[in-house]
Write a protein that holds these residues in place. Sequence first.
Motif, mmCIF file in Angstrom:
data_model
loop_
_atom_site.group_PDB
_atom_site.id
_atom_site.type_symbol
_atom_site.label_atom_id
_atom_site.label_comp_id
_atom_site.label_asym_id
_atom_site.label_seq_id
_atom_site.Cartn_x
_atom_site.Cartn_y
_atom_site.Cartn_z
ATOM 1 N N SER A 94 31.435 32.930 12.683
ATOM 2 C CA SER A 94 30.265 32.915 11.800
ATOM 3 C C SER A 94 29.572 34.282 11.900
ATOM 4 C CB SER A 94 29.276 31.837 12.243
ATOM 5 O OG SER A 94 29.911 30.594 12.329
ATOM 6 N N PRO A 95 28.813 34.678 10.938
ATOM 7 C CA PRO A 95 28.646 34.055 9.640
ATOM 8 C C PRO A 95 29.858 34.270 8.746
ATOM 9 C CG PRO A 95 27.432 36.108 9.753
ATOM 10 C CD PRO A 95 28.003 35.890 11.112
ATOM 11 N N ALA A 96 29.986 33.422 7.741
ATOM 12 C CA ALA A 96 31.130 33.548 6.826
ATOM 13 C C ALA A 96 31.010 34.845 6.026
ATOM 14 C CB ALA A 96 31.149 32.350 5.884
ATOM 15 N N TYR A 97 32.142 35.376 5.691
ATOM 16 C CA TYR A 97 32.165 36.653 4.964
ATOM 17 C C TYR A 97 32.872 36.457 3.621
ATOM 18 C CZ TYR A 97 33.885 41.294 3.684
ATOM 19 O OH TYR A 97 34.196 42.430 2.988
ATOM 20 N N THR A 98 32.189 36.828 2.562
ATOM 21 C CA THR A 98 32.782 36.708 1.225
ATOM 22 C C THR A 98 33.192 38.100 0.756
ATOM 23 O OG1 THR A 98 31.405 34.798 0.737
ATOM 24 C CG2 THR A 98 32.360 35.963 -1.154
ATOM 25 N N TYR A 99 34.469 38.266 0.549
ATOM 26 C CA TYR A 99 34.955 39.596 0.146
ATOM 27 C C TYR A 99 35.422 39.604 -1.302
ATOM 28 C CZ TYR A 99 39.709 37.852 0.672
ATOM 29 O OH TYR A 99 40.872 37.131 0.539
ATOM 30 N N HIS A 100 35.461 38.396 -1.881
ATOM 31 C CA HIS A 100 35.908 38.314 -3.281
ATOM 32 C C HIS A 100 35.044 37.267 -3.963
ATOM 33 C CE1 HIS A 100 38.718 38.054 -6.666
ATOM 34 N NE2 HIS A 100 38.527 36.753 -6.597
ATOM 35 N N ASP A 101 34.544 37.590 -5.121
ATOM 36 C CA ASP A 101 33.693 36.648 -5.848
ATOM 37 C C ASP A 101 34.484 35.367 -6.135
ATOM 38 O OD1 ASP A 101 32.128 35.266 -7.568
ATOM 39 O OD2 ASP A 101 31.677 36.958 -8.894
ATOM 40 N N PRO A 102 34.066 34.220 -5.568
ATOM 41 C CA PRO A 102 34.857 32.988 -5.746
ATOM 42 C C PRO A 102 34.920 32.536 -7.200
ATOM 43 C CG PRO A 102 33.130 32.710 -4.076
ATOM 44 C CD PRO A 102 32.867 34.000 -4.753
ATOM 45 N N GLU A 103 34.089 33.097 -8.028
ATOM 46 C CA GLU A 103 34.108 32.722 -9.448
ATOM 47 C C GLU A 103 35.114 33.558 -10.244
ATOM 48 O OE1 GLU A 103 32.378 30.153 -10.640
ATOM 49 O OE2 GLU A 103 31.804 29.847 -8.539
ATOM 50 N N LYS A 104 35.735 34.489 -9.579
ATOM 51 C CA LYS A 104 36.659 35.370 -10.305
ATOM 52 C C LYS A 104 38.106 35.159 -9.868
ATOM 53 C CE LYS A 104 33.688 39.063 -11.822
ATOM 54 N NZ LYS A 104 33.403 40.484 -11.818
ATOM 55 N N ALA A 105 39.010 35.479 -10.771
ATOM 56 C CA ALA A 105 40.436 35.490 -10.413
ATOM 57 C C ALA A 105 40.796 36.922 -10.000
ATOM 58 C CB ALA A 105 41.252 35.052 -11.611
ATOM 59 N N LEU A 106 42.009 37.081 -9.526
ATOM 60 C CA LEU A 106 42.412 38.423 -9.092
ATOM 61 C C LEU A 106 43.751 38.794 -9.730
ATOM 62 C CD1 LEU A 106 41.480 40.718 -7.123
ATOM 63 C CD2 LEU A 106 43.093 39.773 -5.488
ATOM 64 N N LEU A 107 43.731 39.899 -10.442
ATOM 65 C CA LEU A 107 44.991 40.446 -10.962
ATOM 66 C C LEU A 107 45.526 41.392 -9.916
ATOM 67 C CD1 LEU A 107 44.583 41.757 -14.629
ATOM 68 C CD2 LEU A 107 45.807 39.743 -13.842
ATOM 69 N N MET A 108 46.776 41.204 -9.560
ATOM 70 C CA MET A 108 47.336 42.138 -8.584
ATOM 71 C C MET A 108 48.585 42.784 -9.174
ATOM 72 S SD MET A 108 48.153 41.691 -4.613
ATOM 73 C CE MET A 108 46.477 42.016 -4.198
ATOM 74 N N VAL A 109 48.578 44.094 -9.195
ATOM 75 C CA VAL A 109 49.747 44.830 -9.649
ATOM 76 C C VAL A 109 50.436 45.340 -8.400
ATOM 77 C CG1 VAL A 109 50.583 46.676 -11.123
ATOM 78 C CG2 VAL A 109 48.365 45.618 -11.589
ATOM 79 N N SER A 110 51.635 44.912 -8.181
ATOM 80 C CA SER A 110 52.303 45.307 -6.948
ATOM 81 C C SER A 110 53.798 45.442 -7.187
ATOM 82 C CB SER A 110 52.037 44.254 -5.870
ATOM 83 O OG SER A 110 52.852 44.497 -4.762
ATOM 84 N N PHE A 111 54.237 46.640 -7.180
ATOM 85 C CA PHE A 111 55.699 46.860 -7.247
ATOM 86 C C PHE A 111 56.058 48.261 -6.778
ATOM 87 C CE2 PHE A 111 54.118 47.780 -11.561
ATOM 88 C CZ PHE A 111 54.639 49.036 -11.803
ATOM 89 N N SER A 112 57.338 48.410 -6.574
ATOM 90 C CA SER A 112 57.875 49.692 -6.150
ATOM 91 C C SER A 112 59.016 50.024 -7.113
ATOM 92 C CB SER A 112 58.391 49.544 -4.714
ATOM 93 O OG SER A 112 58.779 50.774 -4.217
ATOM 94 N N HIS A 113 58.986 51.209 -7.655
ATOM 95 C CA HIS A 113 59.961 51.519 -8.699
ATOM 96 C C HIS A 113 60.342 53.005 -8.651
ATOM 97 C CE1 HIS A 113 61.889 51.802 -12.560
ATOM 98 N NE2 HIS A 113 60.956 52.624 -13.014
ATOM 99 N N ALA A 114 61.639 53.238 -8.773
ATOM 100 C CA ALA A 114 62.115 54.631 -8.783
ATOM 101 C C ALA A 114 62.151 55.138 -10.222
ATOM 102 C CB ALA A 114 63.503 54.709 -8.162
ATOM 103 N N SER A 115 61.334 56.135 -10.502
ATOM 104 C CA SER A 115 61.271 56.659 -11.883
ATOM 105 C C SER A 115 62.414 57.650 -12.125
ATOM 106 C CB SER A 115 59.915 57.346 -12.098
ATOM 107 O OG SER A 115 59.739 58.355 -11.126
ATOM 108 N N GLN A 116 62.444 58.163 -13.323
ATOM 109 C CA GLN A 116 63.492 59.128 -13.686
ATOM 110 C C GLN A 116 63.284 60.452 -12.946
ATOM 111 O OE1 GLN A 116 63.433 60.042 -17.870
ATOM 112 N NE2 GLN A 116 65.668 60.107 -17.991
ATOM 113 N N THR A 117 64.367 61.165 -12.741
ATOM 114 C CA THR A 117 64.197 62.477 -12.092
ATOM 115 C C THR A 117 63.501 63.441 -13.059
ATOM 116 O OG1 THR A 117 66.411 63.081 -12.810
ATOM 117 C CG2 THR A 117 66.172 62.292 -10.540
ATOM 118 N N LYS A 118 62.832 64.401 -12.499
ATOM 119 C CA LYS A 118 62.012 65.297 -13.328
ATOM 120 C C LYS A 118 62.883 66.164 -14.255
ATOM 121 C CE LYS A 118 57.637 67.601 -12.573
ATOM 122 N NZ LYS A 118 56.702 68.074 -11.564
#
Lengths: 524, 167
Positions: free
Chosen positions: B27-51
């Motif tokens: 305690s005390p409780a810790y709020t790190y994300h608004d419970p009324e909101k959703a979360l979009l997460m962009v997460s990936f790893s990608h090899a792009s074209q060579t320059k």
Amino acid sequence: MSAIKAVLRKGFETIEDLFDRIFGAKNNPFYQLGALGWFYFWIVVVSGIYVYIFFDTGVTQAYKSLEYLTHEQWYAGGVMRSLHRYASDALVVMMMVHMLREFAMDRFRSSRWFAWFTGVPMLWLVFAAGISGYWMIWDQLAQYIAITTAEFLDALPVFGESIARNFVTDAKLSGRFFTLMVFVHIALPLILLFIMWIHIQRHASPKVNPPRTLALGTFAMLLVVSFVKPALSQPPADLNYVPATVNLDWFYMPIYPVLNNVSGVTVWIALVAATVFLMMMPWLPPGKRHPVAVVNLDNCNGCGRCAADCPFSAITMEPRSDGSAYQLEAVVHADHCTSCGICVGSCPTATPFRTKSDLSPGIELPEHQISELRDKTIAASGKMTGNDRIIIYGCDNSLDATDVIDDKTQVLTMPCVGMLPPSFIDYVLSRNLFDGVFLTGCRQGDCNYRLGLKWTDARLAGERDPRLRKRVNADRVSKYWAGLTRHKEFFRKLTAFRKRLAAMGPEQDSGQQGKKTGVADINA
Amino acid sequence: MLEPRLIFGQIIAYGIFAIVLGYFSNSPAYTYHDPEKALLMVSFSHASQTKEECRRFTQEELAELAPNMRRPMDCPRERVPVYLEITMDDEVVVSNSYSPTGLAKDGSTSIYESIPVKPGKHELVSRMRDSRRKEGFDYTSKITVDLEPRELFVIDFRKELGGFYYK
């Protein structure tokens, strides 16, 4: 820095005065912080082994196994789990207060840098071990710290792939991850234990066990908390949802809210800088170094008492180098020596009765020669009048008693009262230089040089060499370990002692004194 | 035997420590994300074209190389940055260029972003440029989502699966 230290020291001493009254000096937890840390560590280890027996390493099994332990086996497993948590929390408290106190008392610089320096990495290990433990539960708190910690690690430019990605979907998480966490959670405390062992290497007779009463009391306290408020898991982790609100263990996780609001790189820089700063503190600025103890081989008979009494393992006994018939000689390791002089107090040749040769003992502090102490004692005696003349031998780290100097009282100080050979007391009284000897120093249980008071008490009580001779009239010796703050009590004890001396009248037969009660009742 | 007042004092001292441990351990409780909101997460790893494209070494260039280093093609390893744009209901929520990893910038590009959003029905459009082209996108994907409060919606990318995919 000195002002901060002074304020902190005053604060500690005020609280410690209160705890001295409640617990007594022997069981005052503030004098046992390191030992309590060890004690909590062992509770964590034993309770952790029990919990580990029932812990299942799997994405869903980990949580279930702990739920079983907490609810189905609450009387044993649940208590063990709670002890594991609360002892870990108590360990953090002890560690932080211990560090703060050593800083306040200025016991981390000069030759004493080693314990401080080796203590700093322990902070990282304790926090890392604790956090890895919470991770293993795999509840919503674990989910939160797993993701936040992984994001924090990702801020380091050393991982090609994002670690945090492993906690984005359940599909990416395998049971082997929990096996890895078990390994981390066991390996870190083992490394910690190794560093704890290194941490005390320069301490002779290190305090690694608190007194039994204190240990029982603190264990009972942990047991009561464990029953009253058992450690519980939060709802199981679900990577489809954000926990949003978590109940952090604030002893281990105060940094997590910072991580949510400050960039990982900034926090890494701050933490590394703080660690380096803490490790460098003994040299910012360096403590004043006094000339270390010097062995005078002509007078060293290799008895080994100085090596046995040195609180900082600064003296070892080595084969004789001067061709003497004695087998061993004392060798001082300058980088360990704190110049406390306790070795001088232990040396049987440091006796002021010596007349056939110069008073040059087998071991000596160049800045505080024992012959000077005798000369000053004799010189001080010449100015005294009455039959209640008192010489106060004090230490440089306790209260300044010079206020009491008058035609009946003299004060001589030394780095530590443990430097005073007991034969000095005999000398002062048998030569009728003074009517009484009053010793003062750091507060009981908290000698600035760790063992000065302990050895002094033992020497006066005839329990440790060099012993105070039994012929010394115990009524003419008094002591009060006043520390820096206990002025009132100091004056009260001194006044009472003076009255006692006045009532006794002058010593009639020096060397064959009236009342031979031994030394057990010398406490004022 | 301890005086009762000292026993009482010790119980108080232990009690205070116990309360501190018991309370601050969760305690005390810790709020790190608004419970009324959703979360979009962009997460990936990608090899792009060579320059730069591979090109054939000229005879002169080959002659300058040590015999054991001679090879027909010169293929610079550096990759182009990945440009990602995500819009939600035509509002841009991500618009960033991400550098490849590695000292020579020849590794995969790792993208990890989290964006709190209002729950409810939304139209998400994900676009990515991972080639040498200066404008336009190499991958585009559109999806309609109905997010709950606290829901974690992951936007991933796998070239072998045809581009963006969602969870």
